[in-house]
Design a protein around this motif. Structure first.
Motif, PDB file in Angstrom:
ATOM      1  N   LEU A 148       6.841  -2.794  68.308  1.00  0.00           N
ATOM      2  CA  LEU A 148       8.217  -3.257  68.093  1.00  0.00           C
ATOM      3  C   LEU A 148       8.909  -2.403  67.048  1.00  0.00           C
ATOM      4  N   TYR A 149       8.192  -2.060  65.990  1.00  0.00           N
ATOM      5  CA  TYR A 149       8.784  -1.255  64.928  1.00  0.00           C
ATOM      6  C   TYR A 149       9.180   0.131  65.434  1.00  0.00           C
ATOM      7  N   GLU A 150       8.263   0.763  66.169  1.00  0.00           N
ATOM      8  CA  GLU A 150       8.543   2.101  66.688  1.00  0.00           C
ATOM      9  C   GLU A 150       9.670   2.066  67.717  1.00  0.00           C
ATOM     10  N   PHE A 151       9.647   1.009  68.525  1.00  0.00           N
ATOM     11  CA  PHE A 151      10.689   0.875  69.553  1.00  0.00           C
ATOM     12  C   PHE A 151      12.062   0.666  68.909  1.00  0.00           C
ATOM     13  N   ALA A 152      12.117  -0.191  67.868  1.00  0.00           N
ATOM     14  CA  ALA A 152      13.375  -0.433  67.161  1.00  0.00           C
ATOM     15  C   ALA A 152      13.864   0.848  66.493  1.00  0.00           C
ATOM     16  N   LYS A 153      12.950   1.595  65.934  1.00  0.00           N
ATOM     17  CA  LYS A 153      13.310   2.860  65.306  1.00  0.00           C
ATOM     18  C   LYS A 153      13.850   3.846  66.348  1.00  0.00           C
ATOM     19  N   GLN A 154      13.226   3.833  67.511  1.00  0.00           N
ATOM     20  CA  GLN A 154      13.671   4.709  68.603  1.00  0.00           C
ATOM     21  C   GLN A 154      15.077   4.339  69.065  1.00  0.00           C
ATOM     22  N   LEU A 155      15.389   3.038  69.076  1.00  0.00           N
ATOM     23  CA  LEU A 155      16.719   2.577  69.506  1.00  0.00           C
ATOM     24  C   LEU A 155      17.725   2.557  68.358  1.00  0.00           C
ATOM     25  N   GLN A 156      17.295   2.980  67.182  1.00  0.00           N
ATOM     26  CA  GLN A 156      18.150   3.039  65.993  1.00  0.00           C
ATOM     27  C   GLN A 156      18.717   1.654  65.628  1.00  0.00           C
ATOM     28  N   THR A 157      17.851   0.684  65.615  1.00  0.00           N
ATOM     29  CA  THR A 157      18.203  -0.672  65.199  1.00  0.00           C
ATOM     30  C   THR A 157      17.034  -1.239  64.399  1.00  0.00           C
ATOM     31  N   ASN A 158      17.120  -2.509  64.031  1.00  0.00           N
ATOM     32  CA  ASN A 158      16.002  -3.107  63.290  1.00  0.00           C
ATOM     33  C   ASN A 158      15.209  -4.048  64.195  1.00  0.00           C
ATOM     34  N   THR A 159      14.003  -4.369  63.774  1.00  0.00           N
ATOM     35  CA  THR A 159      13.105  -5.193  64.587  1.00  0.00           C
ATOM     36  C   THR A 159      13.658  -6.604  64.816  1.00  0.00           C
ATOM     37  N   LYS A 160      14.391  -7.129  63.837  1.00  0.00           N
ATOM     38  CA  LYS A 160      14.940  -8.480  63.961  1.00  0.00           C
ATOM     39  C   LYS A 160      15.975  -8.548  65.081  1.00  0.00           C
ATOM     40  N   TYR A 161      16.876  -7.606  65.096  1.00  0.00           N
ATOM     41  CA  TYR A 161      17.907  -7.593  66.139  1.00  0.00           C
ATOM     42  C   TYR A 161      17.293  -7.339  67.512  1.00  0.00           C
ATOM     43  N   LEU A 162      16.372  -6.381  67.578  1.00  0.00           N
ATOM     44  CA  LEU A 162      15.755  -6.037  68.863  1.00  0.00           C
ATOM     45  C   LEU A 162      14.975  -7.219  69.420  1.00  0.00           C
ATOM     46  N   SER A 163      14.202  -7.876  68.574  1.00  0.00           N
ATOM     47  CA  SER A 163      13.416  -9.033  69.021  1.00  0.00           C
ATOM     48  C   SER A 163      14.321 -10.159  69.499  1.00  0.00           C
ATOM     49  N   ARG A 164      15.401 -10.426  68.788  1.00  0.00           N
ATOM     50  CA  ARG A 164      16.303 -11.509  69.182  1.00  0.00           C
ATOM     51  C   ARG A 164      17.021 -11.212  70.492  1.00  0.00           C
ATOM     52  N   VAL A 165      17.421  -9.956  70.696  1.00  0.00           N
ATOM     53  CA  VAL A 165      18.092  -9.598  71.948  1.00  0.00           C
ATOM     54  C   VAL A 165      17.134  -9.746  73.130  1.00  0.00           C
ATOM     55  N   ILE A 166      15.882  -9.304  72.965  1.00  0.00           N
ATOM     56  CA  ILE A 166      14.888  -9.426  74.043  1.00  0.00           C
ATOM     57  C   ILE A 166      14.599 -10.900  74.329  1.00  0.00           C
ATOM     58  N   ASN A 167      14.450 -11.704  73.253  1.00  0.00           N
ATOM     59  CA  ASN A 167      14.198 -13.137  73.436  1.00  0.00           C
ATOM     60  C   ASN A 167      15.356 -13.832  74.144  1.00  0.00           C
ATOM     61  N   THR A 168      16.565 -13.451  73.797  1.00  0.00           N
ATOM     62  CA  THR A 168      17.752 -14.132  74.334  1.00  0.00           C
ATOM     63  C   THR A 168      18.090 -13.661  75.740  1.00  0.00           C
ATOM     64  N   HIS A 169      18.051 -12.361  75.987  1.00  0.00           N
ATOM     65  CA  HIS A 169      18.530 -11.811  77.261  1.00  0.00           C
ATOM     66  C   HIS A 169      17.408 -11.541  78.261  1.00  0.00           C
ATOM     67  N   LYS A 170      16.195 -11.338  77.799  1.00  0.00           N
ATOM     68  CA  LYS A 170      15.068 -11.135  78.701  1.00  0.00           C
ATOM     69  C   LYS A 170      14.189 -12.388  78.810  1.00  0.00           C
ATOM     70  N   LEU A 171      14.460 -13.350  77.927  1.00  0.00           N
ATOM     71  CA  LEU A 171      13.772 -14.644  77.926  1.00  0.00           C
ATOM     72  C   LEU A 171      12.252 -14.502  77.750  1.00  0.00           C
ATOM     73  N   LYS A 172      11.858 -13.565  76.924  1.00  0.00           N
ATOM     74  CA  LYS A 172      10.428 -13.365  76.659  1.00  0.00           C
ATOM     75  C   LYS A 172      10.256 -12.618  75.339  1.00  0.00           C
ATOM     76  N   SER A 173       9.033 -12.607  74.867  1.00  0.00           N
ATOM     77  CA  SER A 173       8.739 -11.869  73.639  1.00  0.00           C
ATOM     78  C   SER A 173       8.659 -10.384  73.935  1.00  0.00           C
ATOM     79  N   PHE A 174       8.658  -9.584  72.874  1.00  0.00           N
ATOM     80  CA  PHE A 174       8.591  -8.135  73.044  1.00  0.00           C
ATOM     81  C   PHE A 174       7.321  -7.726  73.784  1.00  0.00           C
ATOM     82  N   ARG A 175       6.167  -8.290  73.405  1.00  0.00           N
ATOM     83  CA  ARG A 175       4.904  -7.924  74.037  1.00  0.00           C
ATOM     84  C   ARG A 175       4.893  -8.295  75.511  1.00  0.00           C
ATOM     85  N   ASN A 176       5.352  -9.495  75.837  1.00  0.00           N
ATOM     86  CA  ASN A 176       5.409  -9.901  77.253  1.00  0.00           C
ATOM     87  C   ASN A 176       6.417  -9.057  78.035  1.00  0.00           C
ATOM     88  N   TYR A 177       7.482  -8.671  77.385  1.00  0.00           N
ATOM     89  CA  TYR A 177       8.490  -7.807  78.025  1.00  0.00           C
ATOM     90  C   TYR A 177       7.865  -6.478  78.429  1.00  0.00           C
TER      91      TYR A 177
END
Length: 241
Positions: A148-177
């Motif tokens: 998650l950290y590397e992915f957030a860094k790659q997308l130029q955002t933080n882990t909190k925002y990335l995790s919340r967007v995946i949870n809200t719009h993909k309806l799953k955790s980062f690992r399950n995604y």
């Protein structure tokens, strides 16, 4: 006549001597008797005194033993009370620790809830979703050790925002995604690539980005409800018809 006189004189002298002896012995006899009586009286007094001393000592001994028993009882009572107080104090400390822990946990949950409920700027959400779409299209999930950290860094955002967007719009955790994307990739390969269907489970897992065959089979069964071998058999049957 003189002989008789002399004889009588001698008898008188002897009698007088006996009387004198008797007079001399009488005081001695009385003295001995009195001494013996005194000794007898002294023995009785000594015996009575001894008995009194014995009784007094016994009474003192009994009193001492009673005091010892009383002190021992008081000491045991104090030890018992001290033990109860220590137990209650320890129990109270545990209750206090439990209450403090619950309060801290509740506070932490409220904090996390507040952070989760904090609204993210729509522009940030849109940018993250766009990057996720590109990530899926470019199959970035095939990289085996993505975090998650590397992915957030790659997308130029933080882990909190990335995790919340995946949870809200993909309806799953980062690992399950990530795992679902990999399993979906494997399904498409099994359906469309005859050579891929000849792979071992370990080779399929490696190509899909899983580090082990076990993690691949678990993720595959979780998403499809079937094992890899069962899905492969059904796919072969459908394609052979």
């Amino acid at each position: 006549m003189k002989f008789i006189y002399n004889s009588i004189l001698i008898v008188c002298i002897c009698a007088m001597g006996n009387l004198h002896a008797t007079e001399d012995n009488t005081p001695k006899t009385l003295e001995v008797a009195l001494t013996t009586a005194n000794q007898t009286m002294d023995s009785i007094q000594v015996e009575e005194t001894h008995e009194k001393l014995v009784v007094a000592l016994q009474e003192k001994q009994q009193a001492f033993e009673i005091r010892v028993y009383v002190l021992a009882g008081i000491l045991l009572l104090l030890v018992f009370i001290f033990g109860i107080l220590c137990f209650l104090n320890k129990r109270g400390d545990k209750r206090l620790e439990k209450i403090v822990s619950l309060l801290e946990k509740n506070k932490s949950q409220q904090k996390d809830s507040g952070e989760k409920n904090a609204k993210i700027d729509e522009a940030i959400v849109a940018a993250i979703l766009e990057n996720l779409q590109a990530f899926e299209k470019e199959r970035g999930f095939l990289v085996s050790k993505i975090t998650l950290y590397e992915f957030a860094k790659q997308l130029q955002t933080n882990t909190k925002y990335l995790s919340r967007v995946i949870n809200t719009h993909k309806l799953k955790s980062f690992r399950n995604y990530i795992n679902d994307l990999r399993v979906q990739y494997s399904i498409q390969k099994l359906e469309n690539n005859a050579n891929y269907r000849k792979y071992t489970v370990k080779a399929m897992a490696k190509e899909a980005g899983f580090t082990t065959a076990e993690s691949f089979t678990k993720a595959f069964q979780k998403k499809t409800g079937e094992t890899v071998s069962s899905f492969l058999r059904q796919t072969n049957e459908l394609l052979s018809e």
